[in-house]
Design an enzyme around this catalytic site. Structure first.
Site, PDB file in Angstrom:
ATOM      1  N   ASP A   1       1.441  10.224  -4.905  1.00 49.71           N
ATOM      2  CA  ASP A   1       1.768   9.141  -3.997  1.00 49.71           C
ATOM      3  C   ASP A   1       2.490  10.033  -2.759  1.00 49.71           C
ATOM      4  OD1 ASP A   1       1.810   5.627  -3.858  1.00 49.71           O
ATOM      5  OD2 ASP A   1       3.100   6.797  -2.308  1.00 49.71           O
ATOM      6  N   ILE A   2       1.925   9.426  -1.660  1.00 48.05           N
ATOM      7  CA  ILE A   2       2.484  10.161  -0.274  1.00 48.05           C
ATOM      8  C   ILE A   2       4.013   9.573  -0.084  1.00 48.05           C
ATOM      9  CG2 ILE A   2       1.637   8.699   1.137  1.00 48.05           C
ATOM     10  CD1 ILE A   2       0.510  11.270   2.872  1.00 48.05           C
TER      11      ILE A   2
ATOM     12  N   ASN B   1      -1.267  -3.446  -8.206  1.00 49.35           N
ATOM     13  CA  ASN B   1      -1.095  -4.638  -7.316  1.00 49.35           C
ATOM     14  C   ASN B   1      -2.680  -5.100  -7.049  1.00 49.35           C
ATOM     15  OD1 ASN B   1       1.690  -4.657  -6.764  1.00 49.35           O
ATOM     16  ND2 ASN B   1       1.481  -2.755  -5.671  1.00 49.35           N
TER      17      ASN B   1
ATOM     18  N   GLU C   1      -1.879  -2.798  -0.703  1.00 51.45           N
ATOM     19  CA  GLU C   1      -2.197  -2.108   0.630  1.00 51.45           C
ATOM     20  C   GLU C   1      -3.461  -1.526   0.983  1.00 51.45           C
ATOM     21  OE1 GLU C   1       1.001   0.731   1.674  1.00 51.45           O
ATOM     22  OE2 GLU C   1       2.489  -0.681   1.582  1.00 51.45           O
ATOM     23  N   VAL C   2      -3.830  -0.584  -0.395  1.00 51.25           N
ATOM     24  CA  VAL C   2      -5.080   0.066  -0.226  1.00 51.25           C
ATOM     25  C   VAL C   2      -6.163  -0.728  -1.124  1.00 51.25           C
ATOM     26  CG1 VAL C   2      -6.290   2.109  -0.777  1.00 51.25           C
ATOM     27  CG2 VAL C   2      -3.781   2.074   0.115  1.00 51.25           C
TER      28      VAL C   2
ATOM     29  N   HIS D   1      -6.036   1.261  -7.993  1.00 49.28           N
ATOM     30  CA  HIS D   1      -5.211   2.188  -8.311  1.00 49.28           C
ATOM     31  C   HIS D   1      -4.192   1.706  -9.244  1.00 49.28           C
ATOM     32  CE1 HIS D   1      -3.910   0.279  -4.734  1.00 49.28           C
ATOM     33  NE2 HIS D   1      -2.663   0.890  -4.947  1.00 49.28           N
TER      34      HIS D   1
ATOM     35  N   HIS E   1      -0.397   2.653 -10.344  1.00 47.27           N
ATOM     36  CA  HIS E   1       0.964   3.748  -9.921  1.00 47.27           C
ATOM     37  C   HIS E   1       1.498   3.984 -11.239  1.00 47.27           C
ATOM     38  CE1 HIS E   1       1.550   2.205  -5.758  1.00 47.27           C
ATOM     39  NE2 HIS E   1       0.633   1.343  -6.242  1.00 47.27           N
TER      40      HIS E   1
HETATM   41  P1  AMP Z   1      -0.534  -0.424  -3.083  1.00 51.90           P
HETATM   42  O1  AMP Z   1       0.698  -1.066  -2.296  1.00 51.90           O
HETATM   43  O2  AMP Z   1      -0.322  -0.778  -4.369  1.00 51.90           O
HETATM   44  O3  AMP Z   1      -1.745  -0.631  -2.664  1.00 51.90           O
HETATM   45  O4  AMP Z   1      -0.304   1.138  -3.261  1.00 51.90           O
HETATM   46  C1  AMP Z   1      -0.819   1.924  -2.017  1.00 51.90           C
HETATM   47  C2  AMP Z   1      -0.003   3.206  -2.260  1.00 51.90           C
HETATM   48  O5  AMP Z   1      -0.824   4.350  -1.633  1.00 51.90           O
HETATM   49  C3  AMP Z   1       1.508   3.374  -1.444  1.00 51.90           C
HETATM   50  O6  AMP Z   1       2.343   3.583  -2.493  1.00 51.90           O
HETATM   51  C4  AMP Z   1       1.179   4.394  -0.368  1.00 51.90           C
HETATM   52  O7  AMP Z   1       2.540   5.180  -0.390  1.00 51.90           O
HETATM   53  C5  AMP Z   1       0.057   5.352  -1.100  1.00 51.90           C
HETATM   54  N1  AMP Z   1      -0.566   6.097  -0.112  1.00 51.90           N
HETATM   55  C6  AMP Z   1      -1.078   5.676   1.024  1.00 51.90           C
HETATM   56  N2  AMP Z   1      -1.711   6.443   1.713  1.00 51.90           N
HETATM   57  C7  AMP Z   1      -1.724   7.676   0.749  1.00 51.90           C
HETATM   58  C8  AMP Z   1      -2.440   8.995   0.794  1.00 51.90           C
HETATM   59  N3  AMP Z   1      -3.198   9.410   1.928  1.00 51.90           N
HETATM   60  N4  AMP Z   1      -2.130   9.763  -0.121  1.00 51.90           N
HETATM   61  C9  AMP Z   1      -1.163   9.442  -1.135  1.00 51.90           C
HETATM   62  N5  AMP Z   1      -0.689   8.155  -1.276  1.00 51.90           N
HETATM   63  C10 AMP Z   1      -1.099   7.262  -0.098  1.00 51.90           C
END
Ligand code: AMP
Length: 122
Positions: free
Chosen positions: A38-39, A96, A104-105, A109, A111
C-alpha cells in the site's frame, strides 16, 4: 444498486496498475492475483491483494467469480501473509465494500495488515 451490481470502472487506479500504466511495489503474482505494498501504509506491513479480473468489491467478487478463482485468491492471501512473516504474531484482513465502508478504490482488494497490535473493531 447493490455493490455486487455496480459497473466496473476500468480507469480505477488498480486497473492501471494491472495494465502496467502505473508502478507498484510487487509482493506476489500468479495467474489470478497480484499483491503489492500500500502506498500509504497504516502498519509496518500493509499489503493489498487484488484479483486480476475486474470486480468492484468483495460483494461483486463473491457473487460473480468462479469458485476456482475465489479459492486461488483466498489461498494466495494466506500464503502472502505467511511469506511476509506475520502469521506467528497475527495479522488483520480488511476489505471495504461500498459507500458505508469508505472504499476508495472500486477494484476488489484485501488489505493485509501486520507488524503491530491492533485495537478492537468499531
Ligand atoms: P480502500 O479505502 O479500502 O479502497 O483502500 C484503498 C487503498 O489503496 C488505500 O489504503 C490507499 O493507500 C491505497 N492506494 C491508492 N493508490 C495506490 C497506489 N498507487 N499504490 C498502492 N496503494 C494505493
Amino acid at each position: 444498486m447493490s455493490a455486487s451490481k455496480t459497473t466496473y470502472d476500468p480507469n480505477n487506479i488498480f486497473a492501471k496498475i494491472l495494465r502496467g500504466e502505473i508502478p507498484c511495489k510487487k509482493v506476489y503474482e500468479d495467474d489470478f492475483v497480484l499483491a503489492f505494498y500500500d502506498i500509504v501504509p497504516i502498519s509496518p506491513v500493509h499489503v493489498l491483494v487484488i484479483p486480476k479480473n475486474p470486480y468492484v468489491s468483495f460483494a461483486d467478487f463473491t457473487a460473480n467469480a468462479k469458485p476456482e478463482e475465489i479459492a486461488c485468491f483466498m489461498k494466495a492471501v494466506g500464503k502472502i501473509a505467511k511469506d511476509l512473516g506475520i502469521e506467528e504474531d497475527g495479522y488483520r484482513l480488511v476489505t471495504n465494500i461500498g459507500k458505508n465502508s469508505g472504499q476508495e478504490v472500486p477494484h476488489f482488494h484485501v488489505h493485509i495488515l501486520g507488524g503491530r497490535q491492533f485495537g478492537p473493531l468499531g
